[in-house]
Design an enzyme around this catalytic site. Structure first.
Site, PDB file in Angstrom:
ATOM      1  N   SER A  41      35.787  38.657  33.771  1.00 48.95           N
ATOM      2  CA  SER A  41      35.167  37.585  34.340  1.00 48.95           C
ATOM      3  C   SER A  41      34.473  37.761  35.681  1.00 48.95           C
ATOM      4  CB  SER A  41      36.162  36.193  34.690  1.00 48.95           C
ATOM      5  OG  SER A  41      36.682  36.400  35.073  1.00 48.95           O
ATOM      6  N   LYS A  86      39.682  35.937  40.802  1.00 49.50           N
ATOM      7  CA  LYS A  86      38.447  36.035  41.330  1.00 49.50           C
ATOM      8  C   LYS A  86      38.419  36.079  42.356  1.00 49.50           C
ATOM      9  CE  LYS A  86      36.859  33.433  37.724  1.00 49.50           C
ATOM     10  NZ  LYS A  86      37.896  33.579  37.283  1.00 49.50           N
TER      11      LYS A  86
END
Lengths: 203, 203
Positions: free
Chosen positions: A121, A158
């Site tokens: 990701s 993230k």
DNA sequence: CGGTAGACTGTCCATAAGAACAGTGTTCTT
DNA sequence: AAGAACACTGTTCTTATGGACAGTCTACCG
């Protein structure tokens, strides 16, 4: 481990310093002199007490036969956390795969542990599946930093974006969605800030 | 440093191993026994020779008074090569920026040095501008490996692709061209194989 | 062919250093 | 009030250890 008396701590400190400087442990007589004592026997008893308490190991009949024991923690280096067990704090024994020696001169911020990346990701930030993240433990982070965060008992990596009461966890890969968190309703706990990346497999 | 004889190397190796295991240097008698000798005096002379040659330091009258000297090189860690001066071999003093301690347990292949990446030609392989490549020195490489290569006195990092007499240096970024090298006409020298990546700045 | 360095044996000595015994006084805890 | 742990002094004993002297044998180097 049992408590160590102040005097015993003095002795331990001296031994540590001596080894640092000379590269071998001191003799009992050298400790005696360093502490300004007149008889080596007092020191000897303290050493035996330290051995009983598990702080050192005494090798019988060997000159300079003193071994520091809990030095191990320093030498082991940074813990490498592989798979994260759900519902458990990160830095649990069970999560630690191995220990990696890493000089502090490499990263400007202090590194606390390594975390193995799962998934891609963060691909466009140059963080690939299987990479090791160098993480500094922190409970807070600034907007724009890449963070290790825990949301609903799941640990994720993230880019953090803060806007008032809202926090956004942005991936660096268009195939993944941005996670929006309303801080007034949901809990988002920051586990750490990513200060570096290490890739040890090149395919 | 002066040359070290095979026997002296044996002694040096034993001392190194002993320290590794026991955390303090051996006595002369212990070395004597380990080598299967009957008199400690032979060992003593070798130690003095080693001290003259600068391999060890002998602390007079101190039991276990042996200090390894060129252990320093190991302790300094891997050399970090920043900018590469044209026409110079890579591992030149002038190219070395600093030394970084890196435990060998992190990379399955032996690491020889670190090289700072310039440019983003390997972006899609997760190698970004400013990253440090962990390089194993090698004169040859297999097709598909990411290599540090020297072409016309310029050092470049690319994926190596071999097809008969032709070698292709492929970037991992569509904005950069593939370099084709006819090995029968041009010289392509492999400086090393990339075995890892370290990023110490997160922007 | 002599000189030097390496690689030892063998013996001896002085001392460095660990080990043990006999004490003393203090500060805690139970 | 007794016992344990702490924190020593002082002495003695034995052995571990470094240091020195006297040799031997071999391989090279010029």
């Amino acid at each position: 481990m049992k408590p160590i008396s102040p005097r015993q701590q003095d002795i331990l400190n001296f031994i540590r310093q001596f080894i640092e400087q000379e590269e071998f442990p001191p003799t009992i007589a050298e400790i005696t002199r360093a502490l300004g004592l007149k008889s080596p026997h007092g020191v000897r008893e303290q050493l035996q007490a330290l051995a009983r308490k598990g702080a050192i190991e005494l090798i019988p009949s060997a000159s300079r036969g003193i071994r520091l024991l809990q030095k191990a923690a320093e030498q082991d280096g940074l813990p490498l956390i592989g798979k994260v067990a759900a519902g458990r704090p990160l830095m649990t024994e069970a999560n630690v795969e191995q220990y990696c020696k890493l000089g502090p001169e490499l990263f400007q911020n202090k590194a606390d542990y390594l975390l193995r990346v799962q998934g891609s990701s963060m691909r466009d930030a140059g963080i690939l599946d299987g990479d090791l993240l160098v993480v500094q433990q922190a409970a807070e982070a600034r907007s724009g930093q890449i963070v290790v965060a825990r949301l609903h008992d799941e640990v994720t990596v993230k880019t953090l974006r803060l806007a008032g009461e809202m926090a956004y966890l942005e991936p660096a890969n268009p195939e993944f969605p941005v996670l929006a968190v309303d801080l007034s309703k949901q809990e988002l706990s920051i586990e750490g800030v990513v200060v570096g990346v290490i890739r040890n497999r090149i395919d």
